[in-house]
Scaffold this active site. Structure first.
Site, PDB file in Angstrom:
ATOM      1  N   ASP A 104     130.855  -2.627 -58.547  1.00  0.00           N
ATOM      2  CA  ASP A 104     131.186  -1.205 -58.614  1.00  0.00           C
ATOM      3  C   ASP A 104     132.639  -0.978 -58.213  1.00  0.00           C
ATOM      4  OD1 ASP A 104     130.388   1.753 -58.672  1.00  0.00           O
ATOM      5  OD2 ASP A 104     131.067   1.537 -56.600  1.00  0.00           O
ATOM      6  N   GLU A 132     127.058  -4.047 -63.441  1.00  0.00           N
ATOM      7  CA  GLU A 132     128.052  -4.073 -62.365  1.00  0.00           C
ATOM      8  C   GLU A 132     128.046  -5.431 -61.661  1.00  0.00           C
ATOM      9  OE1 GLU A 132     128.604   0.552 -60.961  1.00  0.00           O
ATOM     10  OE2 GLU A 132     127.026  -0.624 -59.993  1.00  0.00           O
TER      11      GLU A 132
END
Length: 248
Positions: free
Chosen positions: A55, A127
């Site tokens: 992220d 991610e």
């Protein structure tokens, strides 16, 4: 990790357009907590730490790309574009295109309940894969990977923000304030076919006339609309003199 799993992951590597130096990073990125909990003897980590790292890597890379691609954009516009990309829906959509769900390692219960198609699991896995690429090859490799895979999302996100903030805003403003609608026209286009630049004029009656440049007609229209909005803001009073304000 056995040979069957390595062969399976080779299919995902092909879809990703990236060959891992250490495929255990990719395997970990695809390992859901439910699988790790149900298989303690396998001694494998789940992907939550990689998701956390991914992220941050994705946010930094997208921010860097936006800063370079849109040097004239304000911080607010850049934040809106980034938010339209770095969120569950587009990430899950890209994960589905890459068929990441087919490669996830899930616990039996999670698998039976449809975990392979859950948006949250798919977005998290993507991610984690980004973090796996970062761990495997560093920041340069990660930003190259993200640039290739996220370019369509970046373009769509930018178009959405520009359309909402400028072109639509201009139409609403001119209809409410002047009872007219903007008229767009191509002034010229130049450059080779693979790198063409457009210049488009927007006119609001005889009140305001501005022009914008862009790599495509939509981008040029948005920039012309942005200039028109700025010109209209300078007109006082709102229903006063309709002198033309031309900005090229």
């Amino acid at each position: 990790m056995n040979s069957d799993r390595l062969e399976q992951l080779a299919g995902l590597e092909k879809a990703l357009g990236y060959k891992f130096r250490d495929p255990t990073f990719l395997d970990c990125a695809l390992t859901h907590r439910s699988f790790a909990n149900e298989n303690p003897d396998v001694m494998t980590q789940d992907n939550e730490r990689l998701e956390f790292l991914g992220d941050a890597v994705l946010t930094l890379c997208i921010t860097d790309m936006l800063m370079k691609k849109f040097p004239e954009c304000s911080e607010g516009d850049l934040s809106k574009i980034r938010s339209s990309i770095v969120n569950e829906r587009p990430l899950a959509g890209l994960a589905r295109e890459l068929r990441i769900g087919d490669y996830l390692l899930l616990g039996k219960g999670e698998d039976i309940s449809g975990g392979r198609s859950k948006s949250s699991l798919l977005a998290n896995a993507l991610e984690a894969i980004i973090a796996a690429v970062y761990c495997d090859t560093g920041f340069a490799g990660a930003i190259d990977f993200i640039g290739k895979r996220f370019h369509p999302l970046l373009q769509a996100g930018a178009a959405g923000v520009f359309y909402r903030d400028y072109k639509t805003s201009l139409q609403e403003t001119t209809q409410n304030r002047f009872r007219v609608i903007p008229r767009y026209s191509v002034i010229r286009e130049f450059g080779p076919d693979h790198d063409k630049v457009f210049q488009i004029r927007v006119s609001i009656g005889d009140i305001v006339c501005t022009a914008g440049l862009g790599r495509n007609k939509k981008e040029a229209e948005q920039r012309a609309a942005k200039k028109a909005l700025e010109a209209i803001e300078k007109l006082t009073p709102p229903n006063g003199d309709n002198g033309e304000d031309v900005q090229e």
